[in-house]
Scaffold this motif. Structure first.
Motif, PDB file in Angstrom:
ATOM      1  N   GLU A 155       0.813  -1.212   0.000  1.00 21.71           N
ATOM      2  CA  GLU A 155       0.000   0.000   0.000  1.00 21.71           C
ATOM      3  C   GLU A 155       0.849   1.266   0.000  1.00 21.71           C
ATOM      4  O   GLU A 155       0.326   2.378  -0.052  1.00 21.71           O
ATOM      5  CB  GLU A 155      -0.927   0.010   1.219  1.00 21.71           C
ATOM      6  N   LEU A 156       2.167   1.083   0.079  1.00 16.48           N
ATOM      7  CA  LEU A 156       3.047   2.256   0.123  1.00 16.48           C
ATOM      8  C   LEU A 156       3.688   2.497  -1.239  1.00 16.48           C
ATOM      9  O   LEU A 156       3.962   1.567  -1.982  1.00 16.48           O
ATOM     10  CB  LEU A 156       4.158   2.058   1.163  1.00 16.48           C
ATOM     11  N   GLU A 157       3.933   3.759  -1.523  1.00 18.69           N
ATOM     12  CA  GLU A 157       4.680   4.119  -2.720  1.00 18.69           C
ATOM     13  C   GLU A 157       6.149   3.798  -2.526  1.00 18.69           C
ATOM     14  O   GLU A 157       6.634   3.756  -1.399  1.00 18.69           O
ATOM     15  CB  GLU A 157       4.577   5.632  -2.932  1.00 18.69           C
ATOM     16  N   TYR A 158       6.868   3.704  -3.648  1.00 13.84           N
ATOM     17  CA  TYR A 158       8.303   3.416  -3.578  1.00 13.84           C
ATOM     18  C   TYR A 158       9.039   4.446  -2.713  1.00 13.84           C
ATOM     19  O   TYR A 158       9.855   4.090  -1.879  1.00 13.84           O
ATOM     20  CB  TYR A 158       8.895   3.385  -4.991  1.00 13.84           C
ATOM     21  N   LEU A 159       8.706   5.720  -2.902  1.00  8.36           N
ATOM     22  CA  LEU A 159       9.373   6.782  -2.132  1.00  8.36           C
ATOM     23  C   LEU A 159       9.153   6.605  -0.629  1.00  8.36           C
ATOM     24  O   LEU A 159      10.045   6.850   0.178  1.00  8.36           O
ATOM     25  CB  LEU A 159       8.863   8.159  -2.580  1.00  8.36           C
ATOM     26  N   LEU A 198      20.425  11.934   9.308  1.00 11.65           N
ATOM     27  CA  LEU A 198      19.179  11.266   8.958  1.00 11.65           C
ATOM     28  C   LEU A 198      18.414  12.036   7.881  1.00 11.65           C
ATOM     29  O   LEU A 198      18.002  11.491   6.862  1.00 11.65           O
ATOM     30  CB  LEU A 198      18.306  11.138  10.213  1.00 11.65           C
ATOM     31  N   LEU A 199      18.258  13.321   8.107  1.00  7.03           N
ATOM     32  CA  LEU A 199      17.379  14.115   7.244  1.00  7.03           C
ATOM     33  C   LEU A 199      17.952  14.400   5.871  1.00  7.03           C
ATOM     34  O   LEU A 199      17.207  14.681   4.944  1.00  7.03           O
ATOM     35  CB  LEU A 199      17.053  15.455   7.923  1.00  7.03           C
ATOM     36  N   ASN A 200      19.268  14.309   5.721  1.00  2.32           N
ATOM     37  CA  ASN A 200      19.842  14.697   4.434  1.00  2.32           C
ATOM     38  C   ASN A 200      19.733  13.596   3.376  1.00  2.32           C
ATOM     39  O   ASN A 200      20.098  13.779   2.241  1.00  2.32           O
ATOM     40  CB  ASN A 200      21.287  15.177   4.625  1.00  2.32           C
ATOM     41  N   GLN A 201      19.182  12.455   3.743  1.00  2.00           N
ATOM     42  CA  GLN A 201      19.067  11.356   2.783  1.00  2.00           C
ATOM     43  C   GLN A 201      17.977  11.661   1.749  1.00  2.00           C
ATOM     44  O   GLN A 201      17.024  12.377   2.031  1.00  2.00           O
ATOM     45  CB  GLN A 201      18.760  10.051   3.526  1.00  2.00           C
ATOM     46  N   PRO A 202      18.128  11.080   0.543  1.00  2.00           N
ATOM     47  CA  PRO A 202      17.285  11.472  -0.588  1.00  2.00           C
ATOM     48  C   PRO A 202      15.766  11.425  -0.337  1.00  2.00           C
ATOM     49  O   PRO A 202      15.070  12.400  -0.617  1.00  2.00           O
ATOM     50  CB  PRO A 202      17.668  10.486  -1.688  1.00  2.00           C
ATOM     51  N   ALA A 203      15.267  10.314   0.178  1.00  2.07           N
ATOM     52  CA  ALA A 203      13.809  10.235   0.358  1.00  2.07           C
ATOM     53  C   ALA A 203      13.350  11.197   1.454  1.00  2.07           C
ATOM     54  O   ALA A 203      12.259  11.771   1.385  1.00  2.07           O
ATOM     55  CB  ALA A 203      13.388   8.804   0.702  1.00  2.07           C
ATOM     56  N   HIS A 204      14.194  11.376   2.459  1.00  2.00           N
ATOM     57  CA  HIS A 204      13.851  12.289   3.545  1.00  2.00           C
ATOM     58  C   HIS A 204      13.711  13.723   3.047  1.00  2.00           C
ATOM     59  O   HIS A 204      12.765  14.418   3.400  1.00  2.00           O
ATOM     60  CB  HIS A 204      14.906  12.224   4.655  1.00  2.00           C
ATOM     61  N   ILE A 205      14.650  14.154   2.222  1.00  5.97           N
ATOM     62  CA  ILE A 205      14.577  15.522   1.703  1.00  5.97           C
ATOM     63  C   ILE A 205      13.272  15.722   0.941  1.00  5.97           C
ATOM     64  O   ILE A 205      12.584  16.726   1.107  1.00  5.97           O
ATOM     65  CB  ILE A 205      15.790  15.797   0.785  1.00  5.97           C
ATOM     66  N   GLN A 206      12.895  14.732   0.148  1.00  9.25           N
ATOM     67  CA  GLN A 206      11.692  14.883  -0.676  1.00  9.25           C
ATOM     68  C   GLN A 206      10.423  14.900   0.177  1.00  9.25           C
ATOM     69  O   GLN A 206       9.507  15.659  -0.089  1.00  9.25           O
ATOM     70  CB  GLN A 206      11.644  13.768  -1.722  1.00  9.25           C
ATOM     71  N   ILE A 207      10.399  14.063   1.182  1.00  8.88           N
ATOM     72  CA  ILE A 207       9.196  14.030   2.027  1.00  8.88           C
ATOM     73  C   ILE A 207       9.132  15.270   2.918  1.00  8.88           C
ATOM     74  O   ILE A 207       8.083  15.878   3.101  1.00  8.88           O
ATOM     75  CB  ILE A 207       9.146  12.720   2.835  1.00  8.88           C
ATOM     76  N   LEU A 208      10.292  15.678   3.414  1.00 15.12           N
ATOM     77  CA  LEU A 208      10.356  16.848   4.285  1.00 15.12           C
ATOM     78  C   LEU A 208       9.914  18.117   3.564  1.00 15.12           C
ATOM     79  O   LEU A 208       9.142  18.924   4.091  1.00 15.12           O
ATOM     80  CB  LEU A 208      11.807  17.008   4.766  1.00 15.12           C
TER      81      LEU A 208
END
Ligand SMILES: [Zn+2]
Ligand SMILES: [Zn+2]
Lengths: 164, 353
Positions: B80-84, B318-328
């Motif tokens: 149910e989750l997206e790849y990101l 933690l926050l500088n990782q690719p998926a984190h930046i996009q979600i943040l």
């Protein structure tokens, strides 16, 4: 002609810009990666430790009549020796004596030691106290008073929660 | 649009990244314990079709939600989750690479503090994990044993008197217990002693996963050490053996730090000052740069050359990782744009004191 820049070993698309030394499961490897792949790879250090691979030795050659089959799931011993994964819990007994041999070779030990499963909840108070008291000694020996204080609190908590 | 489901989580720092004490916080980043368990009478997940996997998922889901002590657990179905979003959970250590791939009937249960992650239908039916900061091995150990007792008295595990807990892979049989930690070893990398540390670890039956660049290249200097054997020794033996090895590695790193302070203090101070300057002012930052420069700062704190909150460094890591930046930032981005937002993120966090 100028040396062509090497391509990234992982995606084989971008130019390799980062030289990484990495250790994976006991092997040192040097990789030349592009920035994107280096970013992905370096995250691997945070992954849950995977099941270490069973060292690849040539699986013993089985004559067809020596092959075994798990009566519960139909999995073949020859297949297990190839992929090193059991298919169901009954495979363990079905593939004896190979199971015992593989376990003792890999773990350099024989027989399960540690938690005994009964299916019934028990607070394991004595066990918990033993682990904590050992840790307390260790912390005191290393003069880590902060940690020692934390462990003392945990001991108190266990005694309070499960009665002394 | 970027899904909002994990926005709340992206804005908080998990418990295991809190700073414990100056005694180990600059070397031991975090501790993780893991147990592999399977349900009696069911084939192992690698050999299940979608339908049977979903049945087991439901069985485990219902069992977990029935346990009073685990009421805070949120259970996610991977399909149910997206790849990101799965990538985001991966960056937070909550799922494995295996769960990143889509799959019906696979999932994870997570508590609010992110102390607990229970992966469902990974290589085994259950992979119970707990995460703690610093040198909190005992806390992690007590927690995981307690969770195991609770689940094991609700569901019936596959267990055999002789073999112990039965797992899909024979490398996990017995206790199914693995303990690991992330260690930050910059001085040993600079002086080259890291080779000795790695050979020592192998001799003590630990596995090492680590990445660093050669020469001027540095990639965070963070290594994962994990216990290797699970069969024929008890959980507490595994734990205590592992802790002894970690102590020894920490001592080696401290020796190298002392050496550096004696022989090349200026050089180290210079590295720290430059790293701080770059992180506080750069407009574009790659994640490689962030890992390298935060590693210098972390060492600076450990050597008392820099007064800074280590939690802030953990947070940036933690926050500088690719998926984190996009979600943040609520925006899908390619690498170049991420570098811009990464710069913005790091600048803001560091200038805020
Ligand atoms: Zn690449
Ligand atoms: Zn079987």
């Amino acid at each position: 002609m100028e040396n062509l820049k090497d391509l990234c070993e992982k995606c084989k698309k971008n130019a390799a810009e980062v030289k990484l030394v990495l250790y994976i499961e006991g092997k040192k490897k040097i990789m030349h990666l592009c920035k994107v792949c280096a970013e992905e790879e370096s995250m691997g250090v945070n992954m849950p430790p995977p099941s270490p691979p069973v060292p690849k030795k040539k699986p013993p050659l089985l004559k067809p009549e020596e092959d075994l089959m798990c009566a519960n799931c139909g999995f073949k011993l020859s297949e297990f020796l190839r992929i090193s994964k059991f298919r169901c819990e009954k495979c363990y007994e079905s593939f004896e004596p190979h199971t015992t041999k593989i376990l003792s070779q890999y773990h350099k030990a024989s027989g399960h030691k540690g938690k005994v499963y009964t299916g019934v909840y028990s607070p394991n108070k004595e066990f918990k106290l033993k682990v904590l008291k050992r840790a307390l000694d260790e912390a005191l020996k290393r003069e880590e008073y902060e940690r020692a204080a934390r462990i003392r609190d945990m001991i108190k908590e266990v005694e309070k929660k499960y009665g002394s | 649009m970027v899904p909002e489901r994990f926005k709340w989580m992206s804005e908080k720092i998990p418990f295991w990244l809190r700073f414990v004490s100056p005694l180990y916080g600059d070397i031991v980043l975090s501790v993780r314990a893991r147990l592999a368990r399977n349900i009696k009478g069911q084939k192992f997940p690698l050999f299940l079709n979608d339908e049977s996997r979903m049945k087991i998922f439901t069985l485990i889901h219902d069992a977990l939600t029935s346990i009073k002590e685990l009421q805070g657990l949120k259970i996610y179905d991977m399909s149910e989750l997206e790849y990101l979003e799965r990538k985001f959970l991966l960056e937070r250590h909550l799922i494995s690479q295996d769960l990143l791939k889509d799959g019906k009937g696979r999932g994870v249960g997570i508590d609010m503090e992110e102390k607990i992650s229970i992966m469902i239908n990974e290589e085994d039916h259950l992979r119970i994990q707990v995460f703690y900061p610093g040198f909190m091995f005992e806390e992690a150990f007590m927690k995981i044993m307690e969770i195991d007792d609770l689940i094991g008295s609700t569901l019936e595990y596959a267990y055999h008197k002789k073999y112990g807990f039965l797992t899909s892979c024979p490398t996990n049989t017995g206790t199914g217990f693995r303990i690991s930690c992330l260690l930050h070893l910059p001085a040993s990398v600079i002086t080259g002693r890291i080779e000795e540390i790695i050979n020592y670890s192998f001799s003590k039956d630990l596995t090492v996963r680590g990445y660093y660049g050669e020469g001027s290249e540095v990639l965070g200097n963070i290594f994962q050490f994990a216990s290797l054997r699970t069969y024929g020794r008890s959980e507490e033996e595994i734990l205590s053996h592992f802790k002894q090895s970690v102590y020894k590695i920490m001592d080696m790193e401290r020796e190298e730090r002392d050496k550096l302070m004696k022989d090349s203090k200026e050089l180290i101070e210079d590295r720290i000052a430059r790293s701080l300057g770059i992180l506080k002012t750069a407009k574009l930052l790659s994640s490689k740069e962030v890992m390298e420069y935060t590693s210098h700062l972390r060492m600076g704190v450990g050597l008392n050359l820099l007064n800074m909150n280590i939690e802030k460094l953990n947070e940036i890591l933690l926050l500088n990782q690719p998926a984190h930046i996009q979600i943040l930032f609520g925006k899908r981005m390619e690498e170049q744009e991420r570098d811009k937002f990464r710069g913005l993120l790091v600048r803001t966090r560091l200038n805020l004191s």
